[in-house]
Design a protein around this motif. Sequence first.
Motif, PDB file in Angstrom:
ATOM      1  N   ASP A  34      30.417  18.348  52.439  1.00 32.85           N
ATOM      2  CA  ASP A  34      29.192  17.731  51.947  1.00 32.85           C
ATOM      3  C   ASP A  34      28.465  18.593  50.922  1.00 32.85           C
ATOM      4  N   GLY A  35      28.997  19.778  50.627  1.00 35.21           N
ATOM      5  CA  GLY A  35      28.394  20.647  49.620  1.00 35.21           C
ATOM      6  C   GLY A  35      27.169  21.405  50.082  1.00 35.21           C
ATOM      7  N   SER A  36      26.844  21.315  51.371  1.00 31.98           N
ATOM      8  CA  SER A  36      25.651  22.000  51.865  1.00 31.98           C
ATOM      9  C   SER A  36      25.843  23.508  51.943  1.00 31.98           C
ATOM     10  N   GLU A  37      27.088  23.963  52.028  1.00 33.39           N
ATOM     11  CA  GLU A  37      27.378  25.393  52.054  1.00 33.39           C
ATOM     12  C   GLU A  37      28.585  25.687  51.178  1.00 33.39           C
ATOM     13  N   LYS A  38      28.529  26.813  50.499  1.00 30.25           N
ATOM     14  CA  LYS A  38      29.678  27.330  49.761  1.00 30.25           C
ATOM     15  C   LYS A  38      29.699  28.837  49.950  1.00 30.25           C
ATOM     16  N   TRP A  39      30.892  29.394  49.953  1.00 27.41           N
ATOM     17  CA  TRP A  39      31.004  30.842  50.079  1.00 27.41           C
ATOM     18  C   TRP A  39      32.286  31.295  49.424  1.00 27.41           C
ATOM     19  N   GLY A  40      32.370  32.573  49.142  1.00 27.67           N
ATOM     20  CA  GLY A  40      33.592  33.048  48.505  1.00 27.67           C
ATOM     21  C   GLY A  40      33.512  34.492  48.069  1.00 27.67           C
ATOM     22  N   TYR A  41      34.542  34.903  47.367  1.00 32.45           N
ATOM     23  CA  TYR A  41      34.634  36.247  46.809  1.00 32.45           C
ATOM     24  C   TYR A  41      34.679  36.175  45.291  1.00 32.45           C
ATOM     25  N   VAL A  42      34.091  37.168  44.656  1.00 35.55           N
ATOM     26  CA  VAL A  42      34.271  37.398  43.230  1.00 35.55           C
ATOM     27  C   VAL A  42      34.792  38.816  43.056  1.00 35.55           C
ATOM     28  N   GLU A  43      35.862  38.942  42.325  1.00 36.52           N
ATOM     29  CA  GLU A  43      36.386  40.272  42.017  1.00 36.52           C
ATOM     30  C   GLU A  43      35.594  40.793  40.821  1.00 36.52           C
ATOM     31  N   VAL A  44      34.523  41.518  41.113  1.00 39.10           N
ATOM     32  CA  VAL A  44      33.596  41.938  40.061  1.00 39.10           C
ATOM     33  C   VAL A  44      34.187  43.016  39.158  1.00 39.10           C
ATOM     34  N   ARG A  45      35.127  43.748  39.692  1.00 38.37           N
ATOM     35  CA  ARG A  45      35.962  44.689  38.947  1.00 38.37           C
ATOM     36  C   ARG A  45      37.332  44.665  39.610  1.00 38.37           C
ATOM     37  N   PRO A  46      38.365  45.085  38.918  1.00 43.55           N
ATOM     38  CA  PRO A  46      39.674  45.102  39.574  1.00 43.55           C
ATOM     39  C   PRO A  46      39.626  45.857  40.903  1.00 43.55           C
ATOM     40  N   LYS A  47      40.028  45.174  41.974  1.00 50.69           N
ATOM     41  CA  LYS A  47      40.106  45.725  43.326  1.00 50.69           C
ATOM     42  C   LYS A  47      38.729  45.947  43.974  1.00 50.69           C
ATOM     43  N   ALA A  48      37.684  45.373  43.396  1.00 47.14           N
ATOM     44  CA  ALA A  48      36.335  45.446  43.976  1.00 47.14           C
ATOM     45  C   ALA A  48      35.854  44.022  44.206  1.00 47.14           C
ATOM     46  N   HIS A  49      35.676  43.640  45.471  1.00 47.39           N
ATOM     47  CA  HIS A  49      35.471  42.245  45.846  1.00 47.39           C
ATOM     48  C   HIS A  49      34.095  42.054  46.489  1.00 47.39           C
ATOM     49  N   MET A  50      33.281  41.152  45.923  1.00 53.01           N
ATOM     50  CA  MET A  50      31.932  40.904  46.421  1.00 53.01           C
ATOM     51  C   MET A  50      31.867  39.518  47.061  1.00 53.01           C
ATOM     52  N   PHE A  51      31.303  39.471  48.291  1.00 51.31           N
ATOM     53  CA  PHE A  51      31.215  38.218  49.046  1.00 51.31           C
ATOM     54  C   PHE A  51      29.836  37.599  48.894  1.00 51.31           C
ATOM     55  N   TRP A  52      29.800  36.269  48.766  1.00 53.38           N
ATOM     56  CA  TRP A  52      28.543  35.534  48.639  1.00 53.38           C
ATOM     57  C   TRP A  52      28.586  34.284  49.518  1.00 53.38           C
ATOM     58  N   TRP A  53      27.392  33.802  49.869  1.00 53.47           N
ATOM     59  CA  TRP A  53      27.268  32.601  50.714  1.00 53.47           C
ATOM     60  C   TRP A  53      26.041  31.827  50.243  1.00 53.47           C
ATOM     61  N   TYR A  54      26.260  30.591  49.827  1.00 55.89           N
ATOM     62  CA  TYR A  54      25.204  29.743  49.272  1.00 55.89           C
ATOM     63  C   TYR A  54      24.909  28.570  50.197  1.00 55.89           C
ATOM     64  N   TYR A  55      23.607  28.324  50.436  1.00 54.50           N
ATOM     65  CA  TYR A  55      23.154  27.178  51.221  1.00 54.50           C
ATOM     66  C   TYR A  55      22.334  26.243  50.328  1.00 54.50           C
ATOM     67  N   ARG A  56      22.709  24.995  50.279  1.00 50.88           N
ATOM     68  CA  ARG A  56      21.918  23.980  49.588  1.00 50.88           C
ATOM     69  C   ARG A  56      20.891  23.436  50.575  1.00 50.88           C
ATOM     70  N   SER A  57      19.627  23.450  50.190  1.00 48.28           N
ATOM     71  CA  SER A  57      18.560  23.075  51.097  1.00 48.28           C
ATOM     72  C   SER A  57      18.568  21.579  51.409  1.00 48.28           C
ATOM     73  N   PRO A  58      18.424  21.208  52.695  1.00 46.06           N
ATOM     74  CA  PRO A  58      18.275  19.789  53.043  1.00 46.06           C
ATOM     75  C   PRO A  58      16.917  19.234  52.623  1.00 46.06           C
ATOM     76  N   TYR A  59      15.993  20.114  52.230  1.00 45.01           N
ATOM     77  CA  TYR A  59      14.670  19.717  51.770  1.00 45.01           C
ATOM     78  C   TYR A  59      14.603  19.626  50.239  1.00 45.01           C
ATOM     79  N   ARG A  60      15.723  19.838  49.584  1.00 41.15           N
ATOM     80  CA  ARG A  60      15.767  19.861  48.117  1.00 41.15           C
ATOM     81  C   ARG A  60      15.256  18.543  47.538  1.00 41.15           C
ATOM     82  N   THR A  61      14.390  18.645  46.539  1.00 43.99           N
ATOM     83  CA  THR A  61      13.845  17.469  45.876  1.00 43.99           C
ATOM     84  C   THR A  61      14.366  17.389  44.439  1.00 43.99           C
TER      85      THR A  61
END
Length: 473
Positions: A34-61
């Motif tokens: 439903d797209g309410s959550e997304k998460w993943g890794y970005v390789e910000v430099r070779p062999k350096a991996h940053m994790f992120w987690w995004y929440y779409r608000s159910p109150y979003r207008t």
Amino acid sequence: MWNSHFAAFFCVLLVFLFLPLFNGGLAMAVGTPDGSEKWGYVEVRPKAHMFWWYYRSPYRTQDPNNPWPIILWLQGGPGASGVGTGNFEEVGPLDSFLKPRNSTWLREADLLFVDNPVGTGYSFVEEEKLLVKTDEEAATDLTTLLIEIFNRNETLQKSPLYIVAESYGGKYAVTLGLSAIKAIEDRRLKLLFGGIALGDSWISPEDFVASWGPLLKDVSRLDENGLFESNSLVEKIKQQIANGKFKDATETWSDLEEVIGANSNSVDFYNFLLDSGMDPVSMTAAELVRATPRKRYSRYLDSLKTSPGENGDLDLLMNGVIRKKLGIIPNGVEWGGQSGLVFDYLEGDFMRPRIKEVDELLNKGVNLTIYNGQLDVICSTKGTEAWVEKLKWEGLKTFLSIDRTPLYCGDGRMTKGFTKSYKNLHFYWILGAGHFVPVDQPCVTLDMIHRFTRSGVYKVEDDMKKQKLKVTN
């Protein structure tokens, strides 16, 4: 709701996306159908991996005149996890018992949690030498992550991004703010930049350590002997900082914490009304001082729970049920497994001030909110006021001269804090709160976040025109 997320997870596995990064690496993203959550890794430099987690608000207008904001939460430490601590312990949709949080900041914005710098939380490096050594290096990695997330998503590009930082995260925030603005001006980052909020932030280590002794003496946690002993170490730290010996200053800072712990019967550095030993996990005062910032965070936050134990343990949660839900954490990567190394590699920058960066942001016209908990020690209000008074921003004299306005929340008329603003600088004094303001005073903090995320958007083009005028003249 949680069970439905797990049921959907197996469907999610079918929608893995592997996207090429600009630097030739890989980005991995996955989310709920439903797209309410997304998460993943970005390789910000070779062999350096940053994790992120995004929440779409159910109150979003959907209001074209008032676009719904996104908050990027930056945790401190260095080495504390935003995906873990900020998310499950402070402002995310679920608490560490996986129960809905009534005071979640999703009521005011979408939320983006990042395990920053690499090596923190679920983020990791394949070679230890790739850990960052400066706040600027951390900002460069974060800018790369924002480029990857926002440049490929036109929907997110329509929402202004507001950075909220806690503790050491404040130093990341101001360096990231300048880095992101530069990337936007250079057309490398497609992003609406909203502003920055610094919550109990380690902007000027010298001013904070100088505040500890007098503050604790005033609230009877230190006597004259303890004050004299601590002030002697503070003078040593000041000299080391003045001489550019920041690693030495970090070592003396650690010594100062031990002295204060010994003379105050182990006052809690996050709340001077508490002792460090009051948390459910039995540790001696000396062990607490030597503990990594991530562990000290969790010890303090655990002490606020009504039912401590396995069901509320953040380490067990993140390395157990959450790891299974996410499904993309590589084998051999443990949540928080490299966090201690993150602090070690940043020890040369730990005591470096970032007041100059705050001045640059204010002078550019960026909306800057500063908030502080009354009961905090490590990033005390007294210390924050001291570094604010060192700003060279042209509006400072007027800001300091105006009166504060009291804050209330809910139906009661009990004072919850004070605030004052001038132009693009806003300050909040939050009463009855320690270091973790959203935990201690969720109601008034939500009101503050509403004002912060509706305070306008930084006009990059206007700033670029100013720069061109300066060159022309």
